[in-house]
Scaffold this motif. Sequence first.
Motif, PDB file in Angstrom:
ATOM      1  N   ASP A 819     -38.762 -40.896   1.188  1.00 33.57           N
ATOM      2  CA  ASP A 819     -38.218 -39.754   1.930  1.00 33.57           C
ATOM      3  C   ASP A 819     -37.311 -40.230   3.058  1.00 33.57           C
ATOM      4  OD1 ASP A 819     -37.805 -37.162   2.810  1.00 33.57           O
ATOM      5  OD2 ASP A 819     -39.578 -37.168   4.074  1.00 33.57           O
ATOM      6  N   ILE A 820     -37.719 -41.283   3.743  1.00 34.02           N
ATOM      7  CA  ILE A 820     -36.894 -41.851   4.819  1.00 34.02           C
ATOM      8  C   ILE A 820     -35.597 -42.418   4.257  1.00 34.02           C
ATOM      9  CG2 ILE A 820     -36.814 -43.703   6.530  1.00 34.02           C
ATOM     10  CD1 ILE A 820     -39.818 -43.266   6.951  1.00 34.02           C
ATOM     11  N   VAL A 821     -35.710 -43.148   3.138  1.00 32.22           N
ATOM     12  CA  VAL A 821     -34.517 -43.755   2.538  1.00 32.22           C
ATOM     13  C   VAL A 821     -33.530 -42.678   2.100  1.00 32.22           C
ATOM     14  CG1 VAL A 821     -33.707 -45.105   0.567  1.00 32.22           C
ATOM     15  CG2 VAL A 821     -35.716 -45.852   1.841  1.00 32.22           C
ATOM     16  N   LEU A 822     -34.018 -41.617   1.487  1.00 34.07           N
ATOM     17  CA  LEU A 822     -33.113 -40.535   1.055  1.00 34.07           C
ATOM     18  C   LEU A 822     -32.450 -39.857   2.243  1.00 34.07           C
ATOM     19  CD1 LEU A 822     -35.249 -38.910  -1.780  1.00 34.07           C
ATOM     20  CD2 LEU A 822     -33.293 -40.429  -2.031  1.00 34.07           C
ATOM     21  N   HIS A 823     -33.202 -39.702   3.337  1.00 32.98           N
ATOM     22  CA  HIS A 823     -32.610 -39.119   4.551  1.00 32.98           C
ATOM     23  C   HIS A 823     -31.465 -39.989   5.064  1.00 32.98           C
ATOM     24  CE1 HIS A 823     -33.005 -36.306   7.990  1.00 32.98           C
ATOM     25  NE2 HIS A 823     -32.467 -37.307   8.650  1.00 32.98           N
ATOM     26  N   MET A 824     -31.689 -41.296   5.102  1.00 31.99           N
ATOM     27  CA  MET A 824     -30.624 -42.202   5.563  1.00 31.99           C
ATOM     28  C   MET A 824     -29.444 -42.201   4.601  1.00 31.99           C
ATOM     29  SD  MET A 824     -32.705 -45.480   7.103  1.00 31.99           S
ATOM     30  CE  MET A 824     -33.341 -45.957   5.510  1.00 31.99           C
ATOM     31  N   LEU A 825     -29.725 -42.163   3.299  1.00 31.50           N
ATOM     32  CA  LEU A 825     -28.631 -42.151   2.321  1.00 31.50           C
ATOM     33  C   LEU A 825     -27.743 -40.927   2.512  1.00 31.50           C
ATOM     34  CD1 LEU A 825     -27.260 -43.251  -0.231  1.00 31.50           C
ATOM     35  CD2 LEU A 825     -28.906 -41.914  -1.568  1.00 31.50           C
ATOM     36  N   ASN A 826     -28.351 -39.779   2.675  1.00 32.35           N
ATOM     37  CA  ASN A 826     -27.570 -38.556   2.877  1.00 32.35           C
ATOM     38  C   ASN A 826     -26.722 -38.658   4.138  1.00 32.35           C
ATOM     39  OD1 ASN A 826     -26.681 -35.926   2.441  1.00 32.35           O
ATOM     40  ND2 ASN A 826     -28.388 -35.025   3.562  1.00 32.35           N
ATOM     41  N   GLY A 827     -27.315 -39.193   5.222  1.00 33.03           N
ATOM     42  CA  GLY A 827     -26.567 -39.342   6.465  1.00 33.03           C
ATOM     43  C   GLY A 827     -25.409 -40.307   6.341  1.00 33.03           C
ATOM     44  N   TYR A 828     -25.638 -41.449   5.686  1.00 36.02           N
ATOM     45  CA  TYR A 828     -24.559 -42.446   5.582  1.00 36.02           C
ATOM     46  C   TYR A 828     -23.471 -42.015   4.608  1.00 36.02           C
ATOM     47  CZ  TYR A 828     -26.672 -45.984   8.523  1.00 36.02           C
ATOM     48  OH  TYR A 828     -27.152 -46.681   9.604  1.00 36.02           O
ATOM     49  N   LEU A 829     -23.801 -41.203   3.610  1.00 37.44           N
ATOM     50  CA  LEU A 829     -22.739 -40.675   2.751  1.00 37.44           C
ATOM     51  C   LEU A 829     -21.803 -39.772   3.551  1.00 37.44           C
ATOM     52  CD1 LEU A 829     -24.707 -39.848  -0.529  1.00 37.44           C
ATOM     53  CD2 LEU A 829     -22.975 -41.618  -0.217  1.00 37.44           C
ATOM     54  N   LEU A 830     -22.365 -38.946   4.428  1.00 40.46           N
ATOM     55  CA  LEU A 830     -21.521 -38.114   5.295  1.00 40.46           C
ATOM     56  C   LEU A 830     -20.762 -38.965   6.300  1.00 40.46           C
ATOM     57  CD1 LEU A 830     -23.977 -35.151   5.963  1.00 40.46           C
ATOM     58  CD2 LEU A 830     -21.951 -35.117   4.531  1.00 40.46           C
ATOM     59  N   ALA A 831     -21.437 -39.959   6.863  1.00 40.74           N
ATOM     60  CA  ALA A 831     -20.771 -40.831   7.836  1.00 40.74           C
ATOM     61  C   ALA A 831     -19.621 -41.583   7.182  1.00 40.74           C
ATOM     62  CB  ALA A 831     -21.787 -41.799   8.426  1.00 40.74           C
ATOM     63  N   SER A 832     -19.796 -41.995   5.941  1.00 39.33           N
ATOM     64  CA  SER A 832     -18.730 -42.719   5.241  1.00 39.33           C
ATOM     65  C   SER A 832     -17.504 -41.838   5.048  1.00 39.33           C
ATOM     66  CB  SER A 832     -19.250 -43.209   3.898  1.00 39.33           C
ATOM     67  OG  SER A 832     -18.246 -43.912   3.198  1.00 39.33           O
ATOM     68  N   LYS A 833     -17.730 -40.551   4.734  1.00 41.72           N
ATOM     69  CA  LYS A 833     -16.589 -39.635   4.585  1.00 41.72           C
ATOM     70  C   LYS A 833     -15.811 -39.533   5.899  1.00 41.72           C
ATOM     71  CE  LYS A 833     -18.478 -36.630   0.948  1.00 41.72           C
ATOM     72  NZ  LYS A 833     -19.672 -37.394   0.611  1.00 41.72           N
ATOM     73  N   ALA A 834     -16.537 -39.336   7.004  1.00 42.75           N
ATOM     74  CA  ALA A 834     -15.870 -39.240   8.305  1.00 42.75           C
ATOM     75  C   ALA A 834     -15.181 -40.546   8.674  1.00 42.75           C
ATOM     76  CB  ALA A 834     -16.885 -38.845   9.377  1.00 42.75           C
ATOM     77  N   TYR A 835     -15.828 -41.663   8.373  1.00 37.78           N
ATOM     78  CA  TYR A 835     -15.246 -42.978   8.706  1.00 37.78           C
ATOM     79  C   TYR A 835     -13.948 -43.208   7.942  1.00 37.78           C
ATOM     80  CZ  TYR A 835     -14.653 -48.051   8.640  1.00 37.78           C
ATOM     81  OH  TYR A 835     -14.136 -49.319   8.723  1.00 37.78           O
ATOM     82  N   LEU A 836     -13.956 -42.931   6.641  1.00 38.45           N
ATOM     83  CA  LEU A 836     -12.743 -43.138   5.852  1.00 38.45           C
ATOM     84  C   LEU A 836     -11.637 -42.175   6.265  1.00 38.45           C
ATOM     85  CD1 LEU A 836     -14.261 -43.748   2.305  1.00 38.45           C
ATOM     86  CD2 LEU A 836     -13.257 -45.425   3.851  1.00 38.45           C
ATOM     87  N   HIS A 837     -12.017 -40.944   6.615  1.00 37.33           N
ATOM     88  CA  HIS A 837     -10.999 -39.986   7.074  1.00 37.33           C
ATOM     89  C   HIS A 837     -10.336 -40.471   8.356  1.00 37.33           C
ATOM     90  CE1 HIS A 837      -9.068 -36.157   7.909  1.00 37.33           C
ATOM     91  NE2 HIS A 837      -9.593 -36.181   9.118  1.00 37.33           N
ATOM     92  N   CYS A 838     -11.146 -40.946   9.277  1.00 41.42           N
ATOM     93  CA  CYS A 838     -10.582 -41.452  10.534  1.00 41.42           C
ATOM     94  C   CYS A 838      -9.756 -42.712  10.295  1.00 41.42           C
ATOM     95  CB  CYS A 838     -11.707 -41.735  11.528  1.00 41.42           C
ATOM     96  SG  CYS A 838     -12.591 -40.266  12.079  1.00 41.42           S
ATOM     97  N   HIS A 839     -10.272 -43.589   9.447  1.00 41.67           N
ATOM     98  CA  HIS A 839      -9.535 -44.833   9.175  1.00 41.67           C
ATOM     99  C   HIS A 839      -8.183 -44.540   8.541  1.00 41.67           C
ATOM    100  CE1 HIS A 839      -8.846 -49.013   8.095  1.00 41.67           C
ATOM    101  NE2 HIS A 839      -8.598 -48.615   6.854  1.00 41.67           N
ATOM    102  N   LEU A 840      -8.186 -43.586   7.623  1.00 38.16           N
ATOM    103  CA  LEU A 840      -6.928 -43.233   6.971  1.00 38.16           C
ATOM    104  C   LEU A 840      -5.951 -42.636   7.967  1.00 38.16           C
ATOM    105  CD1 LEU A 840      -5.878 -43.258   4.008  1.00 38.16           C
ATOM    106  CD2 LEU A 840      -6.446 -40.844   3.919  1.00 38.16           C
ATOM    107  N   LYS A 841      -6.438 -41.802   8.857  1.00 39.44           N
ATOM    108  CA  LYS A 841      -5.559 -41.143   9.822  1.00 39.44           C
ATOM    109  C   LYS A 841      -5.065 -42.133  10.866  1.00 39.44           C
ATOM    110  CE  LYS A 841      -5.265 -36.509  11.683  1.00 39.44           C
ATOM    111  NZ  LYS A 841      -4.150 -36.233  10.796  1.00 39.44           N
ATOM    112  N   GLU A 842      -5.925 -43.105  11.235  1.00 39.78           N
ATOM    113  CA  GLU A 842      -5.511 -44.087  12.233  1.00 39.78           C
ATOM    114  C   GLU A 842      -4.373 -44.965  11.734  1.00 39.78           C
ATOM    115  OE1 GLU A 842      -8.948 -46.293  13.185  1.00 39.78           O
ATOM    116  OE2 GLU A 842      -9.814 -44.771  14.494  1.00 39.78           O
TER     117      GLU A 842
END
Length: 1165
Positions: A819-842
Amino acid sequence: MANSAGLQFVSSYAFEAMQKVDVARLAALSDPELRLLLPCLVRMALCAPADQSQSWAQDKKLILRLLSGVEAVNSIVALLSVDFHALEQDARKEQQLRHKAGGSNGESILVSQLQHGLTLEFEHSDPLRRLRLTLSELLAIMNKVVDLNGEFFLKSSELFESPVYLDEVADVLCILQAELPSLLPIVDVAEALLHVRNGDWFLCLLVANVPDSFNEVCRGLIKNGERQDEESVGGRRRTEALRQLCQMNPSQALNIRAMVVEECHLPGLGVALTLDYRPDTADEAVSPLVSYVSGLLLGTNSKVRTWFSMFIRNGQQRKRESSSVLWQMRRQLLLELVAILPRSRSTHVPNDGNMEEEVSSGYSGLREEHVVKASALLRLYCALMGIAGLRPTDEEAEQLLQLMTSRPPATPAGVRFVSLSFCKLLAFPTLVSAAGVSASFGEMLLLVAMYFHSNQLSSIIELVCSTLGMKVVTAHAVRVAVTNNLSANITGFLPIHCIYQLLRSRSFTKHKVSIKDWIYRQLCETSTPIHTQLIPLIDVYINSILTPASKANPEATNQPITEQEILNVFQSSAGQGEGSRGGRQRYSITTQLLILYYILSYEENLLASTKQLALMQRKPKSYSAALMDQIPIKYLVTQAQGLQQELGGLHSALLRLLATNYPHLCLVEDWVCEEEVTGTLPLLRKMMLPDNTCRYTQSQLHQAFQKLPSSSPRLMRILEHLTLLSPGDLIPYAEALTASMALLLEPAVPRRILQTLNKLWMGLNTVMPRRLWVMTVNALQPSAKLLRQQQYTQNDLMVDPLIVLRCDQRVYRCPPVMDIVLHMLNGYLLASKAYLHCHLKETADFDRQSQTVSNLGVPGQPDAPEVTREELKNALLSAQDSAAVQILLEVCLPTSEEQQQLGANTESLLSSIRGSMPGKSKRGSLGPRARGCVEDAEPEGGLLSDLREVQCLICCLLHQMFIADPNIAKLVHFQGYPQGLLPLTVAGIPSIHICLDFIPELLAQPQLEKQIFAIQLLSYLCTQYALPKSLSVARLAISVMGTLLTVLTRAKRFSFFMPILPCLVAFCQAFPPLYDEVAGLLVQVGQVCASDVATKARDVDPLIARLQYLKEKPQGAVAAGGRSSKLTLPQRTAEEHGGADPDVQLCYCVEATFMDIISSTLHGL
């Protein structure tokens, strides 16, 4: 109404006596005063009273005694003796006659032909004729008022003008109105009396004899009045009449004034009433006149403001008249202004002779008790001149300048007075020239006022700087001390207001003055409730950092706050370790939240301004990821949630920034968990925890973990104690909890310990999610990786979220940890989207700028890299999400040990296709669920297994992912997964019904494997969701199967139909109307296969005949006496099945499918 000046009006004393029926007061009146009230008193004495009390009987005797000596009473008694009913009928007939005649003065029913003038006729007439004469004249005036529809006229009437008979006419008028109220409404009579001479006198007399009608008469006169009363004769007569009424009843003067403002009629009356009823005491801070006029011009009602402004403008156009209400008002205001001037300055006295010049006392300053009144007068004159367009006279301008240049005392009111004086000079620089002074500063003030009006702050600063000869504004601003403990409780103008305006005008960057240190110091000196100017200050400061003051000078920007300064603010924050439990924090929570808002807003604006910065070849520095990792963002936002009232809009602004830049910190399940952690029940449990309870250290917790499983009871006690602590108090234990999580994967660890650890982890996740996730991922690495001591960072996990799933394999069968691992996976998938969006825009805009420079003249070239980068990013995110889903689906498959234990064999898609043998089913039949699925392999009690619990957790996450992005579901099902997982995914993922939208597209794919997977998926969906849409897609699938039957080769036909024939049973179970189509398809398949077998001269059973019989008479397949629908197939040996070629196997499978459909249909019945 000057003609009535010599007449005696009813005094206020007499009117009050009539209102209260005070007989003692009435007895004290003089004969002339009593004569005016005789009509009412006589009627009161003669008419039967409603009050039958003894006291009124005594009062009535006193009234009779009072009237006994008055001779005029006899004539009034005679007037009351006539037949008023007949009189009313004649009056109404005359009105009808006049209405038919068009209002002309022709034949009269009330009055026959007059032999003499109206006055002589009145003198010689009896009481009835006197009533008729007066009534006829009054009705004529009332009719003319109605006919002219508000146009004023003055009616010449002997009856109302002869001074000899005024008293008798007044008596008749009062008796007529009292006895004929329906014919002569008092408001209409009052309106008619305005159009005759002496009308105000008659009106006051009429109201005095009916005192209860005072408010009704006044409201009617005001409502019918002119919007500007001094513009016409009628307006002035109406105003004068109302003033006389208010003099008769002064207690209602202010109420009448309120009616004037409410109706926006007769503005002069409102001013006149204010002037008439000044208080006797002169000690008031602000006079009633100043308060009244200021309220009209500075109030919120624009309609009233416009109405009164028009009164001022129109009044100035007429010549100065002493009788004008506007000039009386200006005179009174000037007198009040001169009265508060310092004695040494008030050398000029208004030339009316009413004020005596006092001896100068030598005092040149404004007295403290006069400061508030002086400020009010200045505001009023500003409103009169700015809003109402008042043009001050030389006398007024001189006295105003004297007042504005007076020195007030050093008090807050004095400071306010100076500010008002300066603003008035800026707003009305003509006062200087009007006072006879010729100097350049008058024009300078006008120029400054124009700059202020057009919001040209930079022009004002340049003008001031050029005048002073040095650039002192910005240099002085940075030396101004910050406001200590700045909060919303501190009102007035503060240094922050000045800095904000200078930042907006870009003065600091233009003159190269650094303001960063001042802003940082002010942000550190803040407290709750937050000051409303702080957030706008941060916004304009960020804009001055990123956007140059001008294109010509792109380096003219302010400096951002350094990373070290930011770290200093958060050193003692709860997110940094044990500092929260130690001494007092150095910086307040307000400061930390404001700095957090600054960082997040700075980063967002930096991304939004990338294109403009690239065009200017500027790239401001972004704050490092290491700095962001050290800021306890989630903890601070949680603290702000409990301080929303004190923080104003800061909490909502932070949530907006988090949702945009840190979506993994805004998970819905986190907010739900937060309610569970910070709710009422945890608070009650914490209250039950005594202060002297045993406190466990991190080392004790670590030792208990190391000695597992022998230390399980002690570890359980420690963990249960930690559940009573708040999430902030758990932070020191975070490292010990996460570092030992791998030890809990051993098989002998009690389930309760795992569940308690999960609960503690979720509590810590509400205050320090990012650090907690990194520590947990590193702790759950496989043992082989731990030997290499590879430590992942926050950036590593955002770049590759699948690292979370590269954990110890035992995690996949430990539900609390999974349950903990799935919670982290969901969070990091969202974080990765935001990270790539910012990286692309930068990077995109700067790369595009370089491409533009290097590819000048090549059309279309600059846009190509940007499109490619965006597509690559989307492809990477899709591959990332689908890979995570495929790995999780693979986790749902039982391992080899579990397969041996369960006795099941879950194979891949191709293996299941190749290995599907009809002979493996019981009694030769292939049921729709006899397909090697995980559910069929569950042993007794399997629903309580770790595998089942992990499958449920994974299905919940997949459900959320499919809802968030339905394209993920489409991509995963186009990729395919083991057919044995279909029962699990269809039953465990509620949102999987969206697959019905793209199954037709999946059926159109050229690969047989994808078509088979689509039909198998559809069979489970039809059983789970028997909807009209499912029926239409099932019909399409049957049609596709029929089409493929005609085009597939012999080998592909066998590979295609063997795994999907059982799906037809599911179609018929879910939708019985499909039986005919399915039966027809099965007959076609049997015919094709039988024809191929016949070409080989093989001995085949009469299959086609049996299939046709089953299709037409399915009931005939039931045993004759069977009640349970027992269906049998011809018994065949294993050698017959094994040695049969594919067509023979397919023929037998078709027959078995027919029997299953019939069996399921009969069972359904």
